[in-house]
Design a protein around this motif. Structure first.
Motif, PDB file in Angstrom:
ATOM      1  N   SER A 127       0.831  -1.214   0.000  1.00 30.14           N
ATOM      2  CA  SER A 127       0.000   0.000   0.000  1.00 30.14           C
ATOM      3  C   SER A 127       0.863   1.262   0.000  1.00 30.14           C
ATOM      4  O   SER A 127       0.340   2.361  -0.184  1.00 30.14           O
ATOM      5  N   ALA A 160     -10.215   8.041   5.133  1.00 32.13           N
ATOM      6  CA  ALA A 160     -10.484   7.567   3.778  1.00 32.13           C
ATOM      7  C   ALA A 160     -11.213   6.223   3.879  1.00 32.13           C
ATOM      8  O   ALA A 160     -10.574   5.198   4.149  1.00 32.13           O
ATOM      9  N   SER A 192     -12.125   3.194   2.594  1.00 31.91           N
ATOM     10  CA  SER A 192     -11.652   2.434   1.438  1.00 31.91           C
ATOM     11  C   SER A 192     -12.212   1.014   1.464  1.00 31.91           C
ATOM     12  O   SER A 192     -11.626   0.098   0.885  1.00 31.91           O
ATOM     13  N   GLY A 209     -11.156   0.360  -1.984  1.00 33.80           N
ATOM     14  CA  GLY A 209      -9.750   0.107  -1.665  1.00 33.80           C
ATOM     15  C   GLY A 209      -9.268  -1.230  -2.175  1.00 33.80           C
ATOM     16  O   GLY A 209      -9.874  -1.851  -3.039  1.00 33.80           O
ATOM     17  N   PHE A 226      -5.316   2.356  -2.829  1.00 31.65           N
ATOM     18  CA  PHE A 226      -6.496   3.052  -2.320  1.00 31.65           C
ATOM     19  C   PHE A 226      -6.968   4.035  -3.390  1.00 31.65           C
ATOM     20  O   PHE A 226      -6.144   4.722  -3.989  1.00 31.65           O
ATOM     21  N   HIS A 255      -8.172   6.786  -2.967  1.00 36.36           N
ATOM     22  CA  HIS A 255      -7.748   8.128  -2.532  1.00 36.36           C
ATOM     23  C   HIS A 255      -6.353   8.476  -3.051  1.00 36.36           C
ATOM     24  O   HIS A 255      -5.994   9.650  -3.124  1.00 36.36           O
ATOM     25  N   TYR A 308      -7.119   5.028   7.053  1.00 34.23           N
ATOM     26  CA  TYR A 308      -7.779   4.315   5.947  1.00 34.23           C
ATOM     27  C   TYR A 308      -8.565   3.160   6.561  1.00 34.23           C
ATOM     28  O   TYR A 308      -8.008   2.392   7.355  1.00 34.23           O
TER      29      TYR A 308
END
Ligand code: PLP
Length: 383
Positions: A83, A209, A211, A215, A223, A225, A235
């Protein structure tokens, strides 16, 4: 005992699944363009995922968080690497609602503030804070009604600026989906996400966020975002994380330090859930599924835009939506009943595509061909 119908959408019973296909009790094959509601990330019953779970099951399935579970650290390391958020802390729980509930609670602990900014057509889950921040009064119980949630129009920068001008020092968090899912596949604009970041920086509010649906690689980035080039403070994740094994979690930025006791769970981060989630990440990495989702999504979107009869094709990666005009409103039903294809929907007239990230080009074409035929059939019904 009568069973409560959670989502009584159809009468189909699925008994077997593999990759992007599922089979009903009579052996009829269906193409799954819905991914079991965005949950199937690496494909149904992926052999590596099955093997990992089987092996773990024979050793130990569960022990509580009162002991060390090294698999949790393994998962955190892999997740941090894929990530790009290796400096965040991972807290593991069991579902998307629980992830958002903990994210919102943590933001309030961290800031000492009470107000939450959420947006029109949002969906964050059905637990108390998550449902209160969800724009659907029909599912908010009287006990969850609160003046602490401020709902603003989605993507409305002026309204957001005005809100922070008036309440900046009371706002604990802004919670936003990078692409609204239940709301009908509506992407947040890049400038809106960037504005949230800068207003949160200036006021000390926490940028959450959500997700859960957008996500885990689905949009072609880890993600959704990420497209705005900013980092959120928290997240929330679930759905694709376990490929069907229930698991959720939050990633917490380094400047937020939850005290012991603020976050906790009985089942979260159990051995079996951790190996399921590890297997997902291992397959995502070895099969380059995030890049696949990006490429396949672009192909699908481009082809969908050429199909006459549907409108407003939108989304990113394999999170795609389009509007179904009134004259062909039976499209989803026809796709299921005649063409054996599962799709998702969003009210009032949106079809949502949330297939496995491993959807092949052939399967995408199978869907596009059926869609074209189904639209033609609805537009020119046999006499
Ligand atoms: N957040 C978003 C964006 C979702 O789409 C959902 C579920 O659809 C949730 C949270 C809640 O997740 P769960 O059903 O796992 O509680």
């Amino acid at each position: 005992m009568k069973l409560f119908d959670v989502y009584p959408l159809n009468n189909i019973t699925i008994t077997r699944a593999q990759g992007s296909y599922v089979w009903d009790k009579d052996g009829v094959q269906y193409l799954d363009m819905y991914g079991g509601h965005a949950v199937i990330s690496i494909g149904h019953t992926h052999p590596h995922w099955v093997k990992r779970i089987e092996t773990q099951l024979e050793a130990i399935a569960f022990y509580s968080n009162s002991i060390q579970i090294p698999l949790q650290q393994e998962l955190a390391d892999k997740l941090g690497m894929l990530s790009g958020k290796a400096d965040y802390q991972l807290f593991l729980c069991n579902s998307g609602a629980e992830a958002n509930e903990n994210a919102l609670k943590l933001a309030s602990f961290h800031t000492g503030r009470k107000k939450i900014v959420a947006f029109s057509k949002s969906f964050h889950g059905r637990t108390s804070l998550a449902v209160a921040a969800t724009d659907n009064p029909g599912i908010v119980a009287p006990v969850n009604e609160t003046d602490n949630i401020i709902f603003l129009p989605f993507n409305d920068e002026a309204a957001l600026q005005e809100c922070f001008k008036n309440h900046g020092n009371e706002i604990a968090a802004v919670i936003i989906e990078g692409i609204q899912g239940v709301g009908g596949i509506v992407p947040a604009s890049i400038s809106f996400l960037q504005l949230i970041r800068s207003l949160c920086d200036a006021s000390g509010a926490v940028y959450i966020a959500d997700s859960v649906q957008c996500g885990y690689g689905r949009t072609g980035q880890f993600f959704a975002h990420d497209v705005a080039g900013v980092n959120a403070d928290i997240y929330s994740m679930a759905k694709g994380m376990g490929n069907g094994f229930p698991i959720g979690g939050i990633l917490i930025a380094p400047h937020i330090q939850p005290k012991h006791g603020m976050l906790g769970t009985t089942f979260g981060g159990n051995h079996l859930a951790c190996v399921a989630a590890l297997a997902v990440l291992e397959v995502m990495e070895s099969e380059q599924l995030i890049e696949m989702a990006k490429q396949r999504g672009m192909y699908l979107m481009n082809q969908l835009k050429c199909i006459e009869g549907i409108e407003n094709v939108r989304g990113r990666g394999l999170m795609i939506g389009f509007d179904v005009p009134e004259r062909i409103k039976g499209l989803k039903k026809l796709l299921l009943e005649k063409y054996n294809i599962f799709t998702g929907e969003a009210k009032p007239n949106v079809i949502r595509l949330l297939p496995s990230l491993a959807l092949t080009r052939k399967q995408a074409d199978e869907f596009l061909e059926a869609l074209t035929e189904a639209i033609a059939e609805l537009e020119n019904p046999p006499a």
